[in-house]
Design an enzyme around this catalytic site. Sequence first.
Site, PDB file in Angstrom:
ATOM      1  N   LYS A 235       0.935  -0.843  -0.102  1.00  0.00           N
ATOM      2  CA  LYS A 235       0.243  -0.022  -0.196  1.00  0.00           C
ATOM      3  C   LYS A 235       1.149   1.522   0.342  1.00  0.00           C
ATOM      4  O   LYS A 235       1.787   1.767   0.987  1.00  0.00           O
ATOM      5  CB  LYS A 235      -0.836  -0.231   1.306  1.00  0.00           C
ATOM      6  CG  LYS A 235      -1.607   1.187   1.838  1.00  0.00           C
ATOM      7  CD  LYS A 235      -2.883   1.538   2.926  1.00  0.00           C
ATOM      8  CE  LYS A 235      -2.883   2.520   3.697  1.00  0.00           C
ATOM      9  NZ  LYS A 235      -4.386   2.444   4.411  1.00  0.00           N
ATOM     10  N   ASP A 240      -2.165  10.309   3.537  1.00  0.00           N
ATOM     11  CA  ASP A 240      -3.495  10.671   3.642  1.00  0.00           C
ATOM     12  C   ASP A 240      -3.917  10.995   5.149  1.00  0.00           C
ATOM     13  O   ASP A 240      -4.263  11.169   6.446  1.00  0.00           O
ATOM     14  CB  ASP A 240      -3.724   8.723   4.487  1.00  0.00           C
ATOM     15  CG  ASP A 240      -5.555   8.086   4.568  1.00  0.00           C
ATOM     16  OD1 ASP A 240      -5.846   9.219   3.752  1.00  0.00           O
ATOM     17  OD2 ASP A 240      -5.130   7.255   5.029  1.00  0.00           O
ATOM     18  N   LYS A 247      -9.042  13.153   8.718  1.00  0.00           N
ATOM     19  CA  LYS A 247      -9.041  13.000   9.902  1.00  0.00           C
ATOM     20  C   LYS A 247      -9.047  13.841  10.492  1.00  0.00           C
ATOM     21  O   LYS A 247      -8.819  15.172   9.872  1.00  0.00           O
ATOM     22  CB  LYS A 247      -7.509  12.343   9.790  1.00  0.00           C
ATOM     23  CG  LYS A 247      -7.469  10.488   9.411  1.00  0.00           C
ATOM     24  CD  LYS A 247      -6.121  10.412   8.441  1.00  0.00           C
ATOM     25  CE  LYS A 247      -5.861   9.289   8.114  1.00  0.00           C
ATOM     26  NZ  LYS A 247      -6.340   8.106   8.758  1.00  0.00           N
ATOM     27  N   ASP A 258       1.991   6.110   5.937  1.00  0.00           N
ATOM     28  CA  ASP A 258       0.871   5.416   5.403  1.00  0.00           C
ATOM     29  C   ASP A 258       1.521   4.776   3.553  1.00  0.00           C
ATOM     30  O   ASP A 258       0.450   3.955   3.110  1.00  0.00           O
ATOM     31  CB  ASP A 258      -0.168   6.487   4.851  1.00  0.00           C
ATOM     32  CG  ASP A 258      -2.286   5.256   5.187  1.00  0.00           C
ATOM     33  OD1 ASP A 258      -1.815   4.590   5.438  1.00  0.00           O
ATOM     34  OD2 ASP A 258      -2.192   5.683   4.684  1.00  0.00           O
ATOM     35  N   ASP A 317     -11.890   7.251   4.528  1.00  0.00           N
ATOM     36  CA  ASP A 317     -10.569   7.156   4.698  1.00  0.00           C
ATOM     37  C   ASP A 317     -10.559   6.067   4.768  1.00  0.00           C
ATOM     38  O   ASP A 317      -9.497   5.234   4.990  1.00  0.00           O
ATOM     39  CB  ASP A 317     -10.923   7.756   6.375  1.00  0.00           C
ATOM     40  CG  ASP A 317      -9.534   7.528   6.956  1.00  0.00           C
ATOM     41  OD1 ASP A 317      -8.549   7.846   6.225  1.00  0.00           O
ATOM     42  OD2 ASP A 317      -9.416   7.811   7.847  1.00  0.00           O
ATOM     43  N   GLU A 319      -9.131   4.395   2.383  1.00  0.00           N
ATOM     44  CA  GLU A 319      -9.110   4.186   0.689  1.00  0.00           C
ATOM     45  C   GLU A 319      -7.850   3.236   0.367  1.00  0.00           C
ATOM     46  O   GLU A 319      -7.680   2.855  -0.712  1.00  0.00           O
ATOM     47  CB  GLU A 319      -7.949   6.110   0.788  1.00  0.00           C
ATOM     48  CG  GLU A 319      -7.087   5.782   0.599  1.00  0.00           C
ATOM     49  CD  GLU A 319      -6.478   5.539   2.368  1.00  0.00           C
ATOM     50  OE1 GLU A 319      -7.253   5.387   3.561  1.00  0.00           O
ATOM     51  OE2 GLU A 319      -5.539   5.116   2.993  1.00  0.00           O
ATOM     52  N   ARG A 321      -7.269  -0.169   1.256  1.00  0.00           N
ATOM     53  CA  ARG A 321      -8.086  -1.488   0.880  1.00  0.00           C
ATOM     54  C   ARG A 321      -8.638  -1.110  -0.872  1.00  0.00           C
ATOM     55  O   ARG A 321      -8.753  -2.000  -1.837  1.00  0.00           O
ATOM     56  CB  ARG A 321      -9.372  -1.573   1.145  1.00  0.00           C
ATOM     57  CG  ARG A 321     -10.666  -1.069   1.532  1.00  0.00           C
ATOM     58  CD  ARG A 321     -11.553  -1.086   2.985  1.00  0.00           C
ATOM     59  NE  ARG A 321     -10.781  -1.153   4.340  1.00  0.00           N
ATOM     60  CZ  ARG A 321     -11.550  -1.069   4.968  1.00  0.00           C
ATOM     61  NH1 ARG A 321     -12.907  -1.647   5.566  1.00  0.00           N
ATOM     62  NH2 ARG A 321     -10.342  -0.720   6.480  1.00  0.00           N
TER      63      ARG A 321
HETATM   64 MN    MN Z   1      -4.635   4.144   4.774  1.00  0.00          MN
HETATM   65 MN    MN Z   2      -7.452   6.425   5.171  1.00  0.00          MN
END
Ligand code: MN
Ligand code: MN
Length: 470
Positions: A235, A240, A247, A258, A317, A319, A321
């Site tokens: 990933k 993020d 967030k 991230d 959030d 995102e 996946r």
């Molecule tokens: Mn993330």
């Molecule tokens: Mn996220």
Amino acid sequence: MTERNAVIEPDRGQAAIALHLVDKAGWDSLLRALSEGQRAVLAAQKFAAAPGDVAIVPDGAGWLALGGIEPRAALGTWCLARLAETLPGGTYRIVAHPAQSGVPGLAAALVGWIAAQYRFDRYKTDGASPEPRVLLTTDLRAIAPAQAEAGAIMLVRDLVNTPAEDMGPAQLETEARALAKRHGAEIHVATGDALERDYPMVHAVGRAASRHHAPRLIELEWGDPRHPRVGIIGKGVCFDSGGLDLKPSAGMALMKKDMGGAAHALALAGLVMDHGLPVRLHLLIPAVENAVAGNAMRPGDILRSRAGLSVEITNTDAEGRLVLADALTRACAAGPALLIDFATLTGAARVALGPDLPAMFARHDDTAAALSAAGLDRDDPVWRLPLHQAYRDWLKSDVADLVNSHATGFAGAVVAALFLDRFVGNGLDWVHFDTFAWRPTGLPGRPKGGEALGLRAAWGLLLARYGRDA
Ligand code: MN
Ligand code: MN
């Protein structure tokens, strides 16, 4: 990298400072072997042979060093790390060890010796880096593997520690291209219209970022196509913000990390190629910034995935996946014998296991067992969580095939893994790591900041399964 790794050298009898390793059990006999003056110096330094204790005592015209280690049968990865951090700069030779027959486990400890001297000082303008502590070893075959593993750890740390402005999707591409060039791998990067067509969810997550941080799908292949194919996915959410479901400050503060999954994937791919593991490597990194702009994906939007499944966005959030799903679909189409993904995917994994233990999900029990064993063997423990199929129902959508985030809040790491599971081919030997990629509190050899967690467990599995000695 080469320079940082050079703190291990072959022992050719060159001049070096004697380093005595001692544990509590061997302390008395070592004391008796020292002179009265040396004992006095040790007492003044309050040396008690506790793990991590370091002392320097005069010895003839020079001096020798003492290091306290844990009383265990073999040296572990981090048992020399404190020494490597605190000894004065210089070249050292281990002359005494509690286990008198050589130094068992020194190969593992070499990794910790190197990684302990890691510094992230790219942005520091004051002060010189400390003089290196070089350790000599007669186990020449241990040097290159230790340098490779420590180098992989330090690569993850560097990539994660670098702030998002300097480690965006473009820089991840640069890293992947450098890796490909170094090992003669093929590399292909999908951007723009090609990304929108072929990896629609990667595009949807990343499209709100500035052009400078435009999304991309990085794909690297290496090795003999006749060898078993191993897919590695990371990933690469370079920052993020949470997207429109923004967030709060506390949750956003660390979000440069991230892309930690991508860092792990790049490092693991590097180990595979550096070692010349007889596999066909397929590395995939969806690299995006989850940003806020007028063209950002919205809650309620329905995305089409590469696999054809539609996904209702219930939380922008969730995102990671989404971008992983498209990459997993691509990897599965190539028919891997083993597929491993790394992702800083959920806070729920941290709630369950804390920062040290990456959550590991595996479809096959033997793969999970091999990973757990490899993690213990390399002092890189991982903990298995279940792909509990009953929770698949929580991903049902009223208007699409799936939601990207479930409403109950229960078992967040499990449900995220089950989301990914929907995009992985039936029966495929797939492993998913939900890793923190960060160390909130320093330990010997492991400073606060970006960290490789689960990387060497995965490497141990690959070596055991595909290595020439396997
Ligand atoms: Mn993330
Ligand atoms: Mn996220």
